[in-house]
Design an enzyme around this catalytic site. Structure first.
Site, PDB file in Angstrom:
ATOM      1  N   ARG A 181      37.632  48.983  58.980  1.00 32.23           N
ATOM      2  CA  ARG A 181      38.016  48.179  57.813  1.00 32.23           C
ATOM      3  C   ARG A 181      39.170  48.870  57.092  1.00 32.23           C
ATOM      4  O   ARG A 181      39.008  49.991  56.598  1.00 32.23           O
ATOM      5  CB  ARG A 181      36.824  48.039  56.870  1.00 32.23           C
ATOM      6  N   HIS A 184      33.642  52.532  56.778  1.00 29.96           N
ATOM      7  CA  HIS A 184      34.295  51.698  57.786  1.00 29.96           C
ATOM      8  C   HIS A 184      35.759  52.091  57.978  1.00 29.96           C
ATOM      9  O   HIS A 184      36.306  51.943  59.074  1.00 29.96           O
ATOM     10  CB  HIS A 184      34.236  50.227  57.377  1.00 29.96           C
ATOM     11  N   ASP A 244      29.222  46.976  61.593  1.00 31.73           N
ATOM     12  CA  ASP A 244      28.105  46.118  61.200  1.00 31.73           C
ATOM     13  C   ASP A 244      27.782  45.225  62.395  1.00 31.73           C
ATOM     14  O   ASP A 244      28.672  44.552  62.932  1.00 31.73           O
ATOM     15  CB  ASP A 244      28.491  45.247  59.998  1.00 31.73           C
TER      16      ASP A 244
END
Length: 268
Positions: free
Chosen positions: A105, A150, A157
């Site tokens: 992320r 992340h 996830d």
């Protein structure tokens, strides 16, 4: 004299640009156009793992595409991707597949979450993702933070899907929403096995070992966790879907390259 003045002016402009860049980049984040070679697209390591990336689209707690997700792609550090491949190899023999919702992320996506959390009017997805939590408490209760593991590249996830995998019905913005902790038949029709809540459910029922989760839901959570811990992953107790591969390649670095094929092109 003019040449010297021009050079000095250029140096001043360059310095100002660097200072502006530093101010815009959170401490510890490495803002780069491409990922280091330690990152790969999961699909290049294991194309059988299902990818249902949520943040490039509207079906997430913000209600819209999130900054930095240029393509629906799972990007991870190479050791994490290879560990997922090992888990997937065993799960396929048992009639299941992993499905990832989010992987690496970018910091800019985390910043997007922070801005969203600070906007008291942005409540479009409350009825599904945080029906029992007042939005003003998302920071206090730990659902939103200014940094995310992340962004280090070894956290993802994910869930499990029973094979053969049925397609997940597309989400249509504005459709009626059901609480993420409602019975599976009432929740958004995800094709995963029943974990007791949907993904990104901001509720204590999403805690992996919440005692209210029993029966098949408990069995399913334990199955996911045992399948991943066997290959080196550690679960975050507050989120049944959140796992980090240990040891992390970048335990102290946060990256901000976009999620896109161009970021990892040529990395195998």
């Amino acid at each position: 004299m003019t040449r010297l003045t021009t050079a000095a002016r250029s140096l001043a402009l360059a310095t100002a640009a660097l200072l502006a860049f530093a101010a815009a980049t959170p401490a510890g984040a490495q803002q780069e156009p491409r990922a280091p070679r330690d990152f790969v697209a999961l699909r290049s390591v294991d194309p059988t793992i299902i990818q249902e990336m949520r943040y490039p689209y509207e079906h997430n707690f913000t209600g819209g595409p999130v900054d930095g997700y240029d393509q629906p792609l799972c990007v991870l550090t190479r050791p994490a991707a290879r560990a997922l491949h090992r888990a997937q190899t065993k799960l396929l023999r048992q009639g299941y597949s992993l499905k990832v919702y989010d992987c690496y992320r970018p910091q800019r996506a985390v910043d997007n979450f922070v801005r969203w959390a600070d906007d008291p009017q942005a409540l479009a997805m409350k009825a599904e993702f945080y029906p029992r939590v007042d939005k003003s408490r998302l920071f206090t209760d730990g659902y939103i933070a200014e940094k995310s593991g992340h962004s280090r590249g070894s956290t993802m996830d994910l869930t499990l899907v029973k094979l053969p995998a049925l397609p997940t019905r597309p989400y249509h913005p504005g459709q009626p929403l059901a609480p993420c902790y409602a019975p599976k038949a009432q929740r958004f029709p995800d094709n995963s096995i029943d974990m007791g809540t949907g993904f990104d459910c901001f509720d204590t029922l999403a805690h992996t070992d919440d005692p209210r989760i029993e029966g098949v839901q408990r069995t399913n959570r334990d199955f996911l966790r045992s399948s991943l811990t066997a290959v080196g992953f550690v679960n975050l107790p507050e989120e049944w879907w959140h796992f980090t591969y240990q040891p992390e390649v970048f335990p102290d670095r946060y990256f901000d390259f976009p999620v896109a094929w161009r970021s990892v092109a040529g990395h195998h």
